[in-house]
Each structure stands twice: as structure tokens, then as C-alpha cells.
Design a protein around this motif. Structure first.
Motif, PDB file in Angstrom:
ATOM      1  N   UNK A 114      14.300  11.262  -2.947  1.00  0.00           N
ATOM      2  CA  UNK A 114      13.921  11.271  -4.361  1.00  0.00           C
ATOM      3  C   UNK A 114      12.433  11.018  -4.578  1.00  0.00           C
ATOM      4  N   UNK A 115      11.709  10.791  -3.477  1.00  0.00           N
ATOM      5  CA  UNK A 115      10.256  10.608  -3.517  1.00  0.00           C
ATOM      6  C   UNK A 115       9.849   9.474  -4.455  1.00  0.00           C
ATOM      7  N   UNK A 116      10.564   8.355  -4.358  1.00  0.00           N
ATOM      8  CA  UNK A 116      10.205   7.190  -5.174  1.00  0.00           C
ATOM      9  C   UNK A 116       9.027   6.468  -4.538  1.00  0.00           C
ATOM     10  N   UNK A 117       8.448   5.531  -5.301  1.00  0.00           N
ATOM     11  CA  UNK A 117       7.308   4.775  -4.786  1.00  0.00           C
ATOM     12  C   UNK A 117       7.748   3.585  -3.944  1.00  0.00           C
ATOM     13  N   UNK A 161       0.843  -1.191   0.000  1.00  0.00           N
ATOM     14  CA  UNK A 161       0.000   0.000   0.000  1.00  0.00           C
ATOM     15  C   UNK A 161       0.884   1.249   0.000  1.00  0.00           C
ATOM     16  N   UNK A 162       0.580   2.241  -0.837  1.00  0.00           N
ATOM     17  CA  UNK A 162       1.417   3.455  -0.895  1.00  0.00           C
ATOM     18  C   UNK A 162       1.293   4.285   0.376  1.00  0.00           C
ATOM     19  N   UNK A 163       2.342   5.043   0.665  1.00  0.00           N
ATOM     20  CA  UNK A 163       2.366   5.939   1.823  1.00  0.00           C
ATOM     21  C   UNK A 163       2.440   7.380   1.323  1.00  0.00           C
ATOM     22  N   UNK A 164       1.783   8.288   1.990  1.00  0.00           N
ATOM     23  CA  UNK A 164       1.772   9.674   1.493  1.00  0.00           C
ATOM     24  C   UNK A 164       3.116  10.393   1.650  1.00  0.00           C
ATOM     25  N   UNK A 165       3.937   9.965   2.611  1.00  0.00           N
ATOM     26  CA  UNK A 165       5.139  10.730   2.922  1.00  0.00           C
ATOM     27  C   UNK A 165       6.442   9.944   2.764  1.00  0.00           C
ATOM     28  N   UNK A 166       6.378   8.719   2.295  1.00  0.00           N
ATOM     29  CA  UNK A 166       7.596   7.922   2.155  1.00  0.00           C
ATOM     30  C   UNK A 166       7.363   6.771   1.190  1.00  0.00           C
ATOM     31  N   UNK A 167       8.456   6.157   0.724  1.00  0.00           N
ATOM     32  CA  UNK A 167       8.300   4.999  -0.164  1.00  0.00           C
ATOM     33  C   UNK A 167       7.842   3.764   0.613  1.00  0.00           C
ATOM     34  N   UNK A 168       7.299   2.806  -0.107  1.00  0.00           N
ATOM     35  CA  UNK A 168       7.099   1.475   0.456  1.00  0.00           C
ATOM     36  C   UNK A 168       8.445   0.755   0.437  1.00  0.00           C
TER      37      UNK A 168
END
Length: 393
Positions: A274-277, A186-193
Motif C-alpha cells: 500500500x506504499x504507506x509511510x 528516516x523515510x525509505x524510498x522503497x518501503x515503509x519505516x
């Protein structure tokens, strides 16, 4: 002075005058060579020559052409051509032929036995042996035989199509379609999984991570890899090569034997910056002793979780090791909280029943399977497609 000496001097003088005249004539008739010109800074000129110092050359070339000589700048290096991974949906169906081929004897043997006019106790024992040879495991094999016994007794059908349908239904129950097989956290709004990948060396773990990166890129995810297997010299280079093919960066140490937890921490930090997923972390797979492995993986987990919680721990297993692979699986499940299995080399000599056995032993689902050597021969596991492949042929 003698007359002969005077004559000699006169002859030499005449020859010299003639030579000078010839040279002057040839030089005057030759067009001066146009020098190579380009825009140059004063610092680019030879030592002792000023930007205005070459006035003679400038005067000689002034009338040679009204337009200056164009100097073509070297073309900028082209951006590397990235691979475009195949779409994820339908991969397992596309690769079904490979799985079918490796499990043909399993399906044909069972169907032949179940389609006999008379199924006595000896036949049921043979069916059980067939299931055990497919690495199904003792308990699941007994469950399947008992379920088939009951259904054959009640329905009494010997029609091959009906027998195959019964076998499919019972196998599907064992594979268990109800398990959560999602490989995308599940994605996180403030960090990568964060996905940590574990497994012994030799099962194709690093290659599998590279193939997983391609799966995630095909799902339009922005991915970063962390090369925390610092004890195997080629691991970081191998991982980076896989990432480069699809434009995925790799965080690695330039020092062999660097602290794996430090590399993993830096990878997660870079992923946040780098705000990656998704950040995937490769880990060492040495099994010399369980205590050392536990300490190492435990340290990685503790250090990483100072930055972000680990969302998924995937265990890579080689399907061709059969029941021996279960022992490896048990060790890792005791060390870290394994949440899913990536089963490699399911084609070839692998027995399809290992999927059921692993899930039963660990209580976690098989999420991805490898069915070949190609870069896109890793597919999300689909129970229906898998069982259909077992029974084809």
C-alpha cells in the motif's frame, strides 16, 4: 309447483338483480388505484407474470398522468466522519498545566530550601531527600546537589529568581537536551519505516499506539497498524477502533492466539503493497518469564526483517510505577534494542524525576509523554518545556 314457492323464487331473483346493479354502479364510479411502479427486471416480477403480462393495469394507468412516478433511490451511506488530530507542535506546552499541578510540591519544596538565608548540611540533606522522592534516582540526585552546592557557594545569591534559574539550568543538564528525541524514522524510498512498540500489559500500550497513530496522522504520515498482540482478546479490536477514528487501517488475525510474528509479517507486507509511510506493530507484553518474552519478540523481529529492517523500538512505560517501572525497562532493554521511551500517565501521581532516572538506566531518550486521558494528550517530549513545567507554581 305451489303458488308460495313460485312467489319465493320471484322475490329472490328480484333481490339478486338489484344487488348486481348496485355493485356495477359503484365499481364504474370508482377510480382505479394507481399501482406503485419502478424500473424492474423480469426477474423481479412475481412467478408466472411476464414483463408484458400486466396489460390491464397498464391500460388503466395510461391516462392517469403524462409523467411516470419518480422513485427516489435510497441515499448512499455517508462516509464515516474521521477525527482530525490536534497539531503536534505545542502540545506539551498546552498540557503543561497538568504536569505543573502534579509536580508543584517538588518545585516549591526545592525553591523554599534553596532560598533560605542559611543553607547548612541538614538543608542539603533535605534537598537530596526531596529529589529522591521525585524519583530522580540516587546518582542524578547526588549530581544535582553537588552542582547546586558549588554554584550557591560561588554566587552566594539567595534571590529566588536567581535560585530558580540555577535549579532550571542544572535540571536541564540532567534531562539532557542533546539526546535525539525524533520519533519519526528516516523515510525509505522503497518501503515503509517500521516501528515496533513493546511494554507490559496494563501500562496503556495499545491505547498509546492509537494515540501515536494520531500524532503521525497529524504529521501528514500515511500509517498502517499491525495487531500482533494476539494473546489479549480485546487488543486487536481496541487497536482497530483507534485506527478507524483517523482512517488508519489495521492488519489483524481473526483467530485468537494466532502467531504474532505472522501477523507482524503480514502488516509489513501490506504496508509495502500500500506504499504507506510508517507501519507500527503492537506486541504482547507478558512478563511471566524473560525467556518466553525474549523468544517471542526475537521471533517477531527475525520474521519482520525478512521484509524490512525495524527502524525504531519504542518502550511504553507507566510513569506512576516509579522505580518499579525501571525493572520492566531493564527486561525489555535486554530482550530488544530499545531506541526510545514513551512515558504514559506523567500527570497525576507521577514524579517528574522518573524521566531522568529512566534515561540514565537505559541510555535511551524519552521521546513522547502522555499527560491525560484525551485522544490527543500524547506529546513529543521537549526538555525545556518539561523542566519549566516542573518549576512552575
Amino acid at each position: 309447483m305451489s303458488d308460495s314457492l313460485i312467489l319465493t323464487i320471484i322475490i329472490v331473483a328480484v333481490v339478486a338483480v338489484v344487488a348486481i346493479g348496485v355493485i356495477a354502479f359503484v365499481t364504474k364510479g370508482r377510480k382505479p388505484k394507481t399501482p406503485y411502479t419502478s424500473e424492474r427486471d423480469a426477474d423481479d416480477l412475481p412467478t408466472g407474470q411476464s414483463a408484458e403480462g400486466d396489460t390491464d393495469a397498464a391500460a388503466d394507468t395510461a391516462g392517469a398522468s403524462d409523467a411516470p412516478i419518480a422513485v427516489q433511490e435510497p441515499a448512499a451511506p455517508a462516509a464515516p466522519q474521521l477525527d482530525v488530530p490536534e497539531p503536534v507542535q505545542g502540545r506539551l506546552a498546552r498540557l503543561r498545566a497538568r504536569l505543573t499541578k502534579s509536580n508543584n510540591m517538588f518545585s516549591k519544596g526545592l525553591l523554599a530550601l534553596l532560598s533560605q538565608d542559611s543553607i547548612d548540611e541538614d538543608v542539603w540533606e533535605e534537598i537530596e531527600e526531596n529529589l529522591l522522592m521525585a524519583d530522580l534516582g540516587t546518582e542524578p540526585a547526588l549530581e544535582l546537589v553537588d552542582a547546586l552546592r558549588e554554584r550557591v557557594k560561588i554566587e552566594g545569591s539567595k534571590d529566588p529568581a536567581r535560585v530558580k534559574a540555577m535549579l532550571r539550568e542544572e535540571l536541564l543538564k540532567l534531562v539532557d537536551p542533546s539526546l535525539d528525541r525524533s520519533y519519526l524514522p528516516e523515510p525509505h524510498p522503497d518501503r515503509p519505516s517500521i516501528i515496533m512498540v513493546v511494554g507490559v500489559n496494563g501500562v496503556g500500550k495499545t491505547t498509546t499506539i492509537g494515540k501515536m497513530a494520531r500524532v503521525l496522522v497529524a504529521e501528514d504520515k500515511d500509517v498502517l497498524l499491525g495487531a500482533a498482540d494476539t494473546f489479549r482478546a480485546a487488543a486487536a479490536e481496541q487497536l482497530a477502533t483507534w485506527g478507524d477514528r483517523v482512517g488508519v487501517p489495521t492488519v489483524r488475525s481473526e483467530i485468537d492466539g494466532a502467531d504474532p510474528a505472522s501477523v507482524a509479517f503480514e502488516a509489513v507486507s501490506a504496508g509495502i503493497d500500500q506504499e504507506v509511510d510508517i507501519v507500527m506493530i503492537d506486541t504482547a507484553g507478558r512478563l511471566q518469564n524473560k525467556v518466553g518474552l525474549m523468544d517471542e519478540l526475537g521471533k517477531i523481529k527475525r520474521v519482520v526483517e525478512k521484509k524490512a529492517t525495524i527502524d525504531e523500538v519504542l518502550l511504553v512505560l507507566d510513569a506512576t510505577t516509579g522505580q518499579n517501572g525501571l525493572q520492566q525497562a531493564k527486561v525489555f532493554s535486554e530482550v530488544v534494542n530499545v531506541s526510545g521511551i514513551v512515558l504514559t500517565k506523567l500527570d497525576g501521581t507521577a514524579k517528574g524525576g522518573i524521566v531522568v532516572a529512566i534515561q540514565r538506566q537505559l541510555g535511551v531518550p524519552v521521546k513522547l509523554v502522555g499527560l491525560g486521558e484525551g485522544p490527543d494528550d500524547l506529546a513529543p517530549f521537549n526538555p525545556e518545556d518539561f523542566v519549566d513545567a516542573l518549576l512552575e507554581g
